[in-house]
Scaffold this motif. Structure first.
Motif, PDB file in Angstrom:
ATOM      1  N   ASP A  21      -0.528  -4.861   3.235  1.00 45.45           N
ATOM      2  CA  ASP A  21      -0.783  -5.585   1.985  1.00 45.45           C
ATOM      3  C   ASP A  21      -1.979  -5.038   1.215  1.00 45.45           C
ATOM      4  O   ASP A  21      -2.054  -5.178  -0.009  1.00 45.45           O
ATOM      5  CB  ASP A  21      -1.044  -7.070   2.278  1.00 45.45           C
ATOM      6  CG  ASP A  21       0.245  -7.823   2.576  1.00 45.45           C
ATOM      7  OD1 ASP A  21       1.325  -7.286   2.254  1.00 45.45           O
ATOM      8  OD2 ASP A  21       0.165  -8.927   3.145  1.00 45.45           O
ATOM      9  N   THR A  22      -2.928  -4.409   1.944  1.00 50.40           N
ATOM     10  CA  THR A  22      -4.206  -4.062   1.307  1.00 50.40           C
ATOM     11  C   THR A  22      -4.492  -2.571   1.239  1.00 50.40           C
ATOM     12  O   THR A  22      -5.270  -2.133   0.395  1.00 50.40           O
ATOM     13  CB  THR A  22      -5.376  -4.741   2.037  1.00 50.40           C
ATOM     14  OG1 THR A  22      -5.389  -4.313   3.410  1.00 50.40           O
ATOM     15  CG2 THR A  22      -5.214  -6.255   2.002  1.00 50.40           C
ATOM     16  N   GLU A  23      -3.904  -1.774   2.132  1.00 48.26           N
ATOM     17  CA  GLU A  23      -4.244  -0.357   2.205  1.00 48.26           C
ATOM     18  C   GLU A  23      -3.402   0.454   1.221  1.00 48.26           C
ATOM     19  O   GLU A  23      -2.304   0.071   0.848  1.00 48.26           O
ATOM     20  CB  GLU A  23      -4.027   0.176   3.625  1.00 48.26           C
ATOM     21  CG  GLU A  23      -4.953  -0.430   4.665  1.00 48.26           C
ATOM     22  CD  GLU A  23      -6.363   0.119   4.565  1.00 48.26           C
ATOM     23  OE1 GLU A  23      -6.538   1.234   4.049  1.00 48.26           O
ATOM     24  OE2 GLU A  23      -7.296  -0.577   5.010  1.00 48.26           O
ATOM     25  N   ASP A  24      -3.946   1.628   0.845  1.00 45.77           N
ATOM     26  CA  ASP A  24      -3.179   2.513  -0.025  1.00 45.77           C
ATOM     27  C   ASP A  24      -2.315   3.456   0.813  1.00 45.77           C
ATOM     28  O   ASP A  24      -2.179   3.277   2.025  1.00 45.77           O
ATOM     29  CB  ASP A  24      -4.121   3.293  -0.952  1.00 45.77           C
ATOM     30  CG  ASP A  24      -5.106   4.171  -0.180  1.00 45.77           C
ATOM     31  OD1 ASP A  24      -4.807   4.549   0.976  1.00 45.77           O
ATOM     32  OD2 ASP A  24      -6.173   4.478  -0.734  1.00 45.77           O
ATOM     33  N   SER A  25      -1.762   4.456   0.200  1.00 44.15           N
ATOM     34  CA  SER A  25      -0.794   5.321   0.883  1.00 44.15           C
ATOM     35  C   SER A  25      -1.388   6.121   2.030  1.00 44.15           C
ATOM     36  O   SER A  25      -0.652   6.646   2.873  1.00 44.15           O
ATOM     37  CB  SER A  25      -0.160   6.283  -0.131  1.00 44.15           C
ATOM     38  OG  SER A  25      -1.150   7.107  -0.733  1.00 44.15           O
ATOM     39  N   THR A  26      -2.710   6.223   2.098  1.00 47.56           N
ATOM     40  CA  THR A  26      -3.327   6.993   3.186  1.00 47.56           C
ATOM     41  C   THR A  26      -3.110   6.326   4.536  1.00 47.56           C
ATOM     42  O   THR A  26      -3.359   6.941   5.570  1.00 47.56           O
ATOM     43  CB  THR A  26      -4.840   7.182   2.954  1.00 47.56           C
ATOM     44  OG1 THR A  26      -5.473   5.885   2.921  1.00 47.56           O
ATOM     45  CG2 THR A  26      -5.105   7.921   1.661  1.00 47.56           C
ATOM     46  N   VAL A  27      -2.659   5.063   4.531  1.00 47.70           N
ATOM     47  CA  VAL A  27      -2.407   4.390   5.799  1.00 47.70           C
ATOM     48  C   VAL A  27      -1.335   5.111   6.604  1.00 47.70           C
ATOM     49  O   VAL A  27      -1.264   4.982   7.823  1.00 47.70           O
ATOM     50  CB  VAL A  27      -2.032   2.908   5.550  1.00 47.70           C
ATOM     51  CG1 VAL A  27      -0.609   2.786   5.025  1.00 47.70           C
ATOM     52  CG2 VAL A  27      -2.195   2.084   6.819  1.00 47.70           C
TER      53      VAL A  27
END
Length: 226
Positions: A21-27
């Motif tokens: 829900d909170t992280e960008d695509s780098t997750v």
């Protein structure tokens, strides 16, 4: 070594939902080969409660405990070396040892070819084991490492790991996360040639073909431990 309840299925699921829900695509991107810095720090802090000298700089994140065992074998053993087991070895560890031409020794003695002694909580610890390992290191002029293989934090186990310096801790968070395990190899700061062994572990991980453990699960485990 680490409270297993911290990595329950419900906690992991909640951490994954929060991350997505909170992280960008780098997750979903690559991480350092040895694991996320924040995760390594969190695992080292959790292990510190055992009284074993663990540093995040000597901690390598793996795809579960079996991967850690395979990496350590590649890092440490050569053909003709011996691994002394204090209990019947897991099939994957036996296969990894034999694949490099080393020998599995069960209920044997320490020799000049012993490079690794494997401890689990399956069997009682022989009396005087730490003294015997120190004597072997002195007699043969080389480290003899004690692998704490998924050892539970009994007082007997912890006492041995506090007493003997050249330890490597191996474990994972896979009890309720089978198939998505994040594990670790942690070289004790007090171990002989600790930095050299950790460098060999990092190289062996690459040689085994590991780029990094799944980044999303690394972040979920770190969130659960923090």
């Amino acid at each position: 070594m680490i409270d297993a309840s911290l990595l329950s299925r419900s906690r992991a699921d909640a951490a994954l939902e929060a991350l997505l829900d909170t992280e960008d695509s780098t997750v979903h991107g690559y991480t350092p080969a040895a694991g996320l810095v924040a995760l390594r720090a969190a695992v080292a802090e959790a292990l510190a409660g055992s009284g074993v000298a663990v540093s995040s700089d000597l901690l390598y994140v793996t795809c579960g405990a079996p991967a850690g065992r395979a990496i350590l074998v590649r890092a440490l053993l050569s053909a003709g070396d011996e691994v002394l087991f204090l209990y019947p070895p897991e099939a994957d560890l036996r296969a990894a040892v034999e694949a490099v031409g080393a020998f599995v020794v069960e209920n044997g003695i320490l020799t000049e070819r012993t490079r690794l002694v494997v401890l689990s909580d399956s069997d009682p610890i022989p009396a005087g084991l730490a003294d015997a390992l120190r004597a072997a290191e002195k007699a043969y002029g080389q480290p003899v490492y004690l692998l704490a293989d998924c050892v539970s934090p009994t007082e007997e186990n912890l006492s041995l790991l506090r007493d003997y310096d050249s330890c490597v801790l191996n474990g994972d968070f896979g009890t309720e996360l089978a198939g998505e395990c994040i594990g670790y190899l942690a070289v004790s700061e007090r171990a002989r040639e600790a930095e050299l062994l950790f460098a060999a572990i990092a190289g062996a991980g690459r040689a085994c073909g590991y780029v990094n453990p799944p980044s999303l699960m690394q972040r979920a485990v770190e969130k659960c431990l923090s």
